[in-house]
Design an enzyme around this catalytic site. Structure first.
Site, short mmCIF file in Angstrom:
data_model
loop_
_atom_site.label_atom_id
_atom_site.label_comp_id
_atom_site.label_asym_id
_atom_site.label_seq_id
_atom_site.Cartn_x
_atom_site.Cartn_y
_atom_site.Cartn_z
N ARG A 141 -4.35 6.32 -9.96
CA ARG A 141 -4.77 4.94 -10.23
C ARG A 141 -5.98 5.00 -11.16
NH1 ARG A 141 -0.53 4.48 -8.18
NH2 ARG A 141 0.11 3.07 -6.49
N ASP A 152 6.83 -4.57 -2.81
CA ASP A 152 6.55 -3.13 -2.76
C ASP A 152 7.44 -2.37 -1.78
OD1 ASP A 152 4.54 -4.03 -4.41
OD2 ASP A 152 2.99 -2.79 -3.49
N GLY A 180 0.86 -1.18 0.00
CA GLY A 180 0.00 0.00 0.00
C GLY A 180 0.88 1.22 0.00
N ALA A 181 0.55 2.21 -0.82
CA ALA A 181 1.43 3.36 -0.97
C ALA A 181 1.75 4.03 0.37
CB ALA A 181 0.79 4.38 -1.92
N GLU A 182 0.74 4.15 1.21
CA GLU A 182 0.93 4.88 2.46
C GLU A 182 1.82 4.12 3.44
OE1 GLU A 182 -2.58 6.22 0.28
OE2 GLU A 182 -2.02 4.24 1.04
N GLY A 213 15.98 11.09 -12.66
CA GLY A 213 16.01 11.78 -11.38
C GLY A 213 14.74 12.55 -11.10
N GLY A 259 8.13 5.07 -6.15
CA GLY A 259 7.67 6.43 -5.85
C GLY A 259 7.43 6.65 -4.37
N ASP A 260 6.92 5.62 -3.70
CA ASP A 260 6.70 5.71 -2.26
C ASP A 260 8.04 5.79 -1.53
OD1 ASP A 260 4.00 5.27 -2.94
OD2 ASP A 260 4.29 3.09 -2.78
N GLY A 308 6.37 0.65 -6.01
CA GLY A 308 6.80 1.15 -4.70
C GLY A 308 7.96 2.12 -4.76
#
Length: 317
Positions: A167, A293, A33-35, A229, A256-257, A254
């Site tokens: 999404r 992730d 989960g992104a968070e 970058g 980006g998270d 994952g």
């Protein structure tokens, strides 16, 4: 608390016996989960992170909560829902650059989040509130919950971090564009990807995109452009901070998270912007080299070694 985040984490199944679900007979079970990817990234780097959510009162939910608690994330604001299940999704990693995701999250426990579930003191005690564009797409009540969380943050001088995390499978283009821009206008720090910026503004030039995001009202915009970058933009300046070379991308989900975790870690440490963005680039790159992730999220020593010796062979024994 350094950072509080809010959103859904699901059970993740990945085919093992074949990269294609249609042929797979066995699966690995993880969580994603992104968070919580973001929160775990911060705790591994030595910071305090809290997660607000709901999970099903089922074995998946209990296992997930135990695992995330074990990673050092504060889960005191996660509730068990006795009437809705923990969401799940399947990920086919066909190659490092070709990943397909199938969600089974409709009606999940996290989609039942309500503004009344929020503890104002908990959010007010943080330095940052982190939200993504995923949560408001889950349901109308989730959308209202995110708006209320942002309102609480603003009332208490808590800076709002927004990662659009588009999404497309969750909602229509027109609706998503409207809501994402609405939240961007309420945020202090915005962390879009180049594709998300193009989606929102119909513009491909990164410099123009940075300016467009700043006009929404944020004090800092960091635009991710993949392996090259990321740019950071403030009212005073902008700069491209080069990424770190990765010769073998195993799983990009994952990244980006992880980038967000590295960047915010740098800001919490008081690093100059260029160094904070470089730290985000380093974490994001490391995540792509490990399946899963969050599994590739580094601790501080691992990250330092990677950033200093990205071109050298790992000879640790």
């Amino acid at each position: 608390m350094d950072v509080v985040t809010i959103g859904e984490t699901m059970v993740l199944f990945t085919p093992k016996s074949s990269p294609l679900m249609r042929y797979a007979e066995t699966y690995s079970r993880q969580f994603g989960g992104a968070e919580t990817n973001f929160a775990i990234g911060l705790t591994r780097l030595g910071h305090q992170a809290g997660w607000i959510s709901k999970v099903g009162n089922d074995e998946f939910g209990k296992s997930m909560l135990s695992f995330i608690r074990g990673e050092g994330v504060n889960v005191s604001q996660v509730e068990f829902d006795p009437t809705a299940p923990t969401g799940m999704y399947f990920k086919e990693v066909r190659s490092g650059n070709q990943v397909r995701v199938q969600y089974y999250r409709k009606g999940s426990a996290a989609s039942q989040l309500q503004p009344s579930d929020l503890n104002e003191e908990y959010i007010a005690g943080a330095k940052y509130l982190h939200v993504t564009g995923i949560t408001p797409a889950l349901s109308e009540s989730c959308y209202q919950t995110i708006l209320r969380a942002i309102s609480i943050a603003k009332e208490n001088d808590v800076k709002v971090i927004f990662d659009p995390n588009l999404r497309r499978k969750l909602w229509s283009e027109d609706h998503s564009r409207k809501v994402l821009l609405e939240i961007a206008a309420l945020s202090d720090i915005i962390l879009p990807g180049l594709d998300e910026g193009t989606f929102l503004f119909n513009e491909e030039d990164p410099i123009k995109l940075g300016e467009l995001f700043l006009k929404q009202g944020a004090s800092l915009v960091v635009l991710k452009i993949g392996a090259k970058g990321a740019y950071y933009f403030t009212e005073e300046e902008y700069q491209l901070i080069p990424g770190f070379p990765v010769t073998n991308v195993v799983d990009p989900v994952g990244a980006g998270d992880g980038f967000a975790a590295g960047l915010i870690s740098g800001l919490l440490e008081g690093l100059p912007l260029d160094q904070a963005v470089a730290k985000g680039n380093g974490v994001g790159a490391m995540v792509t080299m490990v399946p899963g992730d969050f599994e590739g999220l580094p601790d501080s020593e691992e990250l330092k070694a990677f950033m200093e010796f990205t071109s050298s062979e790992d000879v640790a024994r």
